[in-house]
Scaffold this motif. Structure first.
Motif, PDB file in Angstrom:
ATOM      1  N   GLY A 277     -11.753  -1.255  10.409  1.00 51.69           N
ATOM      2  CA  GLY A 277     -11.550  -2.402  11.604  1.00 51.69           C
ATOM      3  C   GLY A 277     -10.171  -2.630  11.772  1.00 51.69           C
ATOM      4  N   GLY A 278      -9.424  -2.547  10.776  1.00 45.90           N
ATOM      5  CA  GLY A 278      -7.814  -3.006  10.829  1.00 45.90           C
ATOM      6  C   GLY A 278      -7.190  -4.101  10.233  1.00 45.90           C
ATOM      7  N   LYS A 279      -8.339  -4.576   9.278  1.00 47.67           N
ATOM      8  CA  LYS A 279      -8.169  -5.585   8.533  1.00 47.67           C
ATOM      9  C   LYS A 279      -7.849  -5.572   7.249  1.00 47.67           C
ATOM     10  CE  LYS A 279     -11.802  -8.700  11.115  1.00 47.67           C
ATOM     11  NZ  LYS A 279     -12.821  -9.671  10.608  1.00 47.67           N
ATOM     12  N   THR A 280      -6.905  -6.350   6.690  1.00 45.44           N
ATOM     13  CA  THR A 280      -6.583  -6.091   5.039  1.00 45.44           C
ATOM     14  C   THR A 280      -7.860  -6.742   4.353  1.00 45.44           C
ATOM     15  OG1 THR A 280      -4.431  -7.148   5.565  1.00 45.44           O
ATOM     16  CG2 THR A 280      -5.038  -7.102   3.331  1.00 45.44           C
ATOM     17  N   VAL A 281      -8.061  -5.681   3.146  1.00 46.44           N
ATOM     18  CA  VAL A 281      -8.824  -5.988   2.250  1.00 46.44           C
ATOM     19  C   VAL A 281      -8.500  -5.718   0.812  1.00 46.44           C
ATOM     20  CG1 VAL A 281     -10.968  -4.914   3.678  1.00 46.44           C
ATOM     21  CG2 VAL A 281      -9.555  -3.468   2.280  1.00 46.44           C
ATOM     22  N   HIS A 282      -9.215  -6.390  -0.139  1.00 42.73           N
ATOM     23  CA  HIS A 282      -8.809  -6.683  -1.516  1.00 42.73           C
ATOM     24  C   HIS A 282      -7.589  -7.844  -1.645  1.00 42.73           C
ATOM     25  CE1 HIS A 282     -11.696  -3.558  -2.554  1.00 42.73           C
ATOM     26  NE2 HIS A 282     -10.842  -2.540  -1.940  1.00 42.73           N
ATOM     27  N   LEU A 283      -7.940  -8.834  -0.941  1.00 44.37           N
ATOM     28  CA  LEU A 283      -6.779  -9.961  -0.859  1.00 44.37           C
ATOM     29  C   LEU A 283      -6.500 -10.273  -2.197  1.00 44.37           C
ATOM     30  CD1 LEU A 283      -8.233 -12.041   2.050  1.00 44.37           C
ATOM     31  CD2 LEU A 283      -6.539 -10.169   2.023  1.00 44.37           C
ATOM     32  N   GLY A 284      -5.186 -10.452  -2.904  1.00 45.75           N
ATOM     33  CA  GLY A 284      -4.705 -10.586  -3.952  1.00 45.75           C
ATOM     34  C   GLY A 284      -4.703  -9.946  -5.033  1.00 45.75           C
ATOM     35  N   ASN A 285      -5.416  -8.741  -4.882  1.00 44.91           N
ATOM     36  CA  ASN A 285      -5.541  -7.697  -6.011  1.00 44.91           C
ATOM     37  C   ASN A 285      -4.996  -6.503  -5.891  1.00 44.91           C
ATOM     38  OD1 ASN A 285      -6.882  -5.801  -7.795  1.00 44.91           O
ATOM     39  ND2 ASN A 285      -8.859  -7.187  -7.841  1.00 44.91           N
ATOM     40  N   THR A 286      -3.834  -6.489  -6.372  1.00 50.33           N
ATOM     41  CA  THR A 286      -2.912  -5.235  -5.955  1.00 50.33           C
ATOM     42  C   THR A 286      -3.654  -3.933  -6.503  1.00 50.33           C
ATOM     43  OG1 THR A 286      -0.957  -6.610  -6.410  1.00 50.33           O
ATOM     44  CG2 THR A 286      -0.541  -4.151  -6.896  1.00 50.33           C
ATOM     45  N   GLY A 287      -4.440  -4.151  -7.786  1.00 53.63           N
ATOM     46  CA  GLY A 287      -4.919  -2.893  -8.439  1.00 53.63           C
ATOM     47  C   GLY A 287      -5.943  -2.339  -7.356  1.00 53.63           C
ATOM     48  N   LYS A 288      -6.740  -3.355  -6.740  1.00 59.44           N
ATOM     49  CA  LYS A 288      -8.053  -2.765  -5.789  1.00 59.44           C
ATOM     50  C   LYS A 288      -7.116  -2.216  -4.522  1.00 59.44           C
ATOM     51  CE  LYS A 288     -11.929  -3.375  -7.874  1.00 59.44           C
ATOM     52  NZ  LYS A 288     -12.742  -2.291  -7.897  1.00 59.44           N
ATOM     53  N   ASP A 352      -0.246 -10.429   3.485  1.00 56.68           N
ATOM     54  CA  ASP A 352      -1.536 -10.065   2.370  1.00 56.68           C
ATOM     55  C   ASP A 352      -1.557  -8.947   1.795  1.00 56.68           C
ATOM     56  OD1 ASP A 352      -2.352  -9.043   4.656  1.00 56.68           O
ATOM     57  OD2 ASP A 352      -4.049 -10.453   4.867  1.00 56.68           O
ATOM     58  N   LEU A 353      -0.625  -8.170   2.168  1.00 59.29           N
ATOM     59  CA  LEU A 353      -0.643  -6.619   1.861  1.00 59.29           C
ATOM     60  C   LEU A 353       0.544  -6.679   0.448  1.00 59.29           C
ATOM     61  CD1 LEU A 353      -0.520  -4.511   5.083  1.00 59.29           C
ATOM     62  CD2 LEU A 353      -2.367  -4.616   3.299  1.00 59.29           C
ATOM     63  N   LEU A 354      -0.047  -6.004  -0.609  1.00 61.30           N
ATOM     64  CA  LEU A 354       0.780  -5.945  -1.747  1.00 61.30           C
ATOM     65  C   LEU A 354       1.341  -4.763  -2.275  1.00 61.30           C
ATOM     66  CD1 LEU A 354      -1.755  -8.258  -3.898  1.00 61.30           C
ATOM     67  CD2 LEU A 354       0.103  -9.156  -2.486  1.00 61.30           C
ATOM     68  N   PHE A 355       0.728  -3.592  -1.630  1.00 60.97           N
ATOM     69  CA  PHE A 355       1.398  -2.276  -2.052  1.00 60.97           C
ATOM     70  C   PHE A 355       1.159  -1.327  -0.800  1.00 60.97           C
ATOM     71  CE2 PHE A 355      -0.284   2.056  -3.002  1.00 60.97           C
ATOM     72  CZ  PHE A 355       0.608   2.257  -3.895  1.00 60.97           C
ATOM     73  N   GLU A 356       2.255  -0.538  -0.620  1.00 63.27           N
ATOM     74  CA  GLU A 356       2.223   0.478   0.389  1.00 63.27           C
ATOM     75  C   GLU A 356       2.634   1.695  -0.045  1.00 63.27           C
ATOM     76  OE1 GLU A 356       2.987  -0.573   4.400  1.00 63.27           O
ATOM     77  OE2 GLU A 356       4.413   1.056   4.798  1.00 63.27           O
ATOM     78  N   ILE A 357       2.126   3.114   0.349  1.00 57.19           N
ATOM     79  CA  ILE A 357       2.813   4.269  -0.073  1.00 57.19           C
ATOM     80  C   ILE A 357       2.793   5.261   1.181  1.00 57.19           C
ATOM     81  CG2 ILE A 357       0.682   5.435  -0.569  1.00 57.19           C
ATOM     82  CD1 ILE A 357       2.139   6.473  -3.087  1.00 57.19           C
ATOM     83  N   GLU A 358       4.118   5.715   1.273  1.00 60.82           N
ATOM     84  CA  GLU A 358       4.314   7.079   2.288  1.00 60.82           C
ATOM     85  C   GLU A 358       4.361   8.350   1.311  1.00 60.82           C
ATOM     86  OE1 GLU A 358       8.698   7.909   3.013  1.00 60.82           O
ATOM     87  OE2 GLU A 358       8.355   5.868   3.778  1.00 60.82           O
ATOM     88  N   LEU A 359       4.153   9.601   2.119  1.00 61.47           N
ATOM     89  CA  LEU A 359       4.029  10.757   1.233  1.00 61.47           C
ATOM     90  C   LEU A 359       4.284  11.940   2.416  1.00 61.47           C
ATOM     91  CD1 LEU A 359       1.582  11.542  -1.461  1.00 61.47           C
ATOM     92  CD2 LEU A 359       1.706  13.051   0.594  1.00 61.47           C
ATOM     93  N   ASP A 360       5.067  12.696   1.765  1.00 66.20           N
ATOM     94  CA  ASP A 360       5.058  14.072   2.483  1.00 66.20           C
ATOM     95  C   ASP A 360       4.265  15.102   1.436  1.00 66.20           C
ATOM     96  OD1 ASP A 360       6.816  12.647   4.616  1.00 66.20           O
ATOM     97  OD2 ASP A 360       8.558  13.813   3.814  1.00 66.20           O
ATOM     98  N   ALA A 361       3.826  15.990   2.389  1.00 71.96           N
ATOM     99  CA  ALA A 361       3.014  17.045   1.502  1.00 71.96           C
ATOM    100  C   ALA A 361       3.186  18.297   2.112  1.00 71.96           C
ATOM    101  CB  ALA A 361       1.576  16.798   1.544  1.00 71.96           C
ATOM    102  N   VAL A 362       3.530  19.384   1.404  1.00 68.05           N
ATOM    103  CA  VAL A 362       3.912  20.839   2.010  1.00 68.05           C
ATOM    104  C   VAL A 362       3.043  21.863   1.474  1.00 68.05           C
ATOM    105  CG1 VAL A 362       6.380  20.237   2.183  1.00 68.05           C
ATOM    106  CG2 VAL A 362       5.629  21.383  -0.084  1.00 68.05           C
ATOM    107  N   LYS A 363       2.667  22.952   2.369  1.00 69.33           N
ATOM    108  CA  LYS A 363       1.870  23.991   2.002  1.00 69.33           C
ATOM    109  C   LYS A 363       2.080  25.320   2.570  1.00 69.33           C
ATOM    110  CE  LYS A 363      -3.039  25.345   1.095  1.00 69.33           C
ATOM    111  NZ  LYS A 363      -4.452  24.819   1.101  1.00 69.33           N
ATOM    112  N   ALA A 364       2.350  26.341   1.954  1.00 68.00           N
ATOM    113  CA  ALA A 364       2.694  27.608   2.713  1.00 68.00           C
ATOM    114  C   ALA A 364       1.279  28.294   2.959  1.00 68.00           C
ATOM    115  CB  ALA A 364       3.435  28.662   1.744  1.00 68.00           C
ATOM    116  N   ARG A 365       1.360  29.195   4.061  1.00 68.36           N
ATOM    117  CA  ARG A 365       0.084  29.919   4.178  1.00 68.36           C
ATOM    118  C   ARG A 365      -0.055  31.064   3.470  1.00 68.36           C
ATOM    119  NH1 ARG A 365      -1.785  27.857   8.751  1.00 68.36           N
ATOM    120  NH2 ARG A 365      -0.625  26.574  10.415  1.00 68.36           N
TER     121      ARG A 365
END
Length: 365
Positions: A277-288, A352-365
C-alpha cells in the motif's frame, strides 16, 4: 556464461559482462582515506590489462574527502560522483565503485571544460553514462537547482544525439533530502510531464540524501539507451511485492530492463521496507527492514528469471552506518553468494526508513 567474476583480493571485486561486442566491467572496492590512492592505482592497472577504459566512479565518503579523491587520480578522465550522507557523519571513506568498458570507442560528453561522461555505440544501440551533474549557479534555491540539473541532462544528451526520454536510469543525490523530498518530487514530475516521459517510460531511479562536493543541493547521474532496431527493448519492470512508486507521487519505475540480442541488464531502483500500500513497515527495526527489502529485490530478480548470483553491482544505504553488519548477517543466514555491494552512510527518502539497496543484475541468453 551470464557473467564472470574476478576477485583480486578481499578488497576488490570485478564483474565482467560481455554484451554485443562490448564488455562492461563493474568494480566494487573497499577503500579508506589512506588506501584510496592505491585502490585507484590498482583498478587503473586492472582495467589497462583488459584494454578497458573507466567511464564512471563513485566515492563513498564525506565532502571533505572529495579533493583527496580527485587528487588520487593524476588525470581524471571520468566523472567522479561523491556519495555519502553529510546529513549523517560523512567522517570516513567506506569504498569506491567503478564502471569500465572495453571493446567500445568512448566519446566524451563535456559540461563546459568538465568531462561528465561518455557515449558509445554497439550494433544494437547507443548508450550514454553521465555523472557528477550539477547546477551551474549554486546561489539558486533547492527546487531551482533540481530544475537546472534536469535541464542539463537534456542538454548534455544532445551531444550523443539522444533525448531526455532515452533515459533508462537516474541516480539523484539531494543535500538534506528529508527537508525537501516532496518539493523535489513536484519538480521531477512536472519536468517529466513537459518532456513526455510518462508517454514513453519512467526511468528506474535512486533518490538518496547525500552531501555533495561543493554543497550543491542536487547532484545526478544517468544511463540512457537509444535502440537502433526493434530487437532492443527497454521497459519498466514491476515489483511483485510493492505498488508502483507512481501511486504515492514518486516518479520512478521499480526497475528497468535493457533487453538486447544475447544479453539482458536489469537495473533495480533504490528499494526499501515499503508494503504494497506504500507505507513504511518494521519501524525502528533495521534488521527487519533489511529482511523485507531483500525479499522485495529477490522477487523482482526472480520475476525476470534472475537470482542473486546475477548481481553485477549494488549499493546499500544505511541511516546508521554502525548497523551495516546486519546486511552481512542477513546474507550469511540466507546463504547468499558474496555480493559486490558498496556501503553508503546516507539518509533514505523517509525519516522512518533505515535501509535501502539498489542493484544491477546481468544475464546472457
Amino acid at each position: 556464461m551470464d557473467k564472470s567474476v574476478v576477485k583480486t583480493g578481499r578488497s576488490l571485486q570485478i564483474v565482467e559482462f560481455p554484451h554485443d561486442g562490448v564488455t562492461a566491467h563493474f568494480i566494487t572496492a573497499q577503500a579508506t582515506e589512506e588506501t584510496m590512492h592505491s585502490v585507484v592505482d590498482q583498478v587503473t592497472a586492472e582495467m589497462a590489462a583488459r584494454n578497458a577504459r573507466i567511464a564512471f566512479q563513485y566515492v563513498f565518503g564525506g565532502r571533505k574527502f572529495y579533493p583527496k579523491a580527485v587528487s588520487a587520480i593524476e588525470k581524471l578522465d571520468w566523472p567522479l560522483t561523491l556519495l555519502h550522507g553529510d546529513a549523517c557523519s560523512g567522517s570516513t571513506i567506506t569504498g569506491t565503485q567503478f564502471i569500465a568498458l572495453s571493446g567500445a570507442e568512448l566519446h566524451p560528453v563535456m559540461d563546459g571544460d568538465r568531462k561528465v561522461g561518455n557515449w558509445y555505440d554497439t550494433d544494437d544501440a547507443r548508450y550514454c553514462l553521465l555523472g557528477d551533474l550539477r547546477a551551474d549557479d549554486l546561489s539558486l534555491g533547492r527546487e531551482a537547482q533540481a530544475q537546472a540539473v534536469f535541464e542539463k541532462m537534456e542538454t548534455l544528451l544532445k551531444q550523443a544525439d539522444m533525448e531526455f526520454t532515452d533515459i533508462a536510469r537516474t541516480w539523484l543525490y539531494l543535500n538534506h533530502l528529508l527537508e525537501w523530498y516532496d518539493e523535489f518530487n513536484v519538480v521531477r514530475t512536472n519536468f517529466f510531464k513537459e518532456k513526455g516521459t510518462f508517454d514513453k517510460m519512467v526511468p528506474a531511479s535512486t533518490g538518496i540524501g547525500a552531501g555533495t562536493a561543493a554543497g550543491e543541493e542536487m547532484v545526478a547521474a544517468l544511463l540512457a539507451v537509444k535502440p537502433k532496431h526493434d530487437g532492443v527493448k527497454v521497459f519498466p519492470v514491476a515489483s511483485p511485492l510493492q505498488c508502483p512508486a507512481l501511486d504515492y507521487k514518486s516518479s520512478f519505475a521499480r526497475a528497468v530492463e535493457i533487453d538486447q540480442p544475447g544479453s539482458r541488464l536489469l537495473t533495480i531502483s533504490g528499494t526499501a521496507s515499503i508494503e504494497p500500500g506504500g507505507k513504511t513497515v518494521h519501524l525502528g527495526n533495521t534488521g527487519k527492514q533489511i529482511e523485507l527489502t531483500m525479499e522485495v529485490v529477490h522477487e523482482i530478480l526472480k520475476s525476470r528469471d534472475m537470482d542473486w548470483e546475477n548481481t553485477a553491482r549494488a549499493i546499500a544505504y544505511f541511516k546508521d552506518d554502525s548497523e551495516a553488519h546486519l546486511l552481512e548477517k542477513y546474507c550469511l543466514e540466507h546463504n547468499l553468494p558474496e555480493l559486490p555491494v558498496a556501503i553508503s552512510h546516507a539518509d533514505v527518502c523517509r525519516h522512518d526508513l533505515l535501509f535501502e539497496i539498489e542493484l544491477d543484475a546481468v544475464k546472457a541468453r
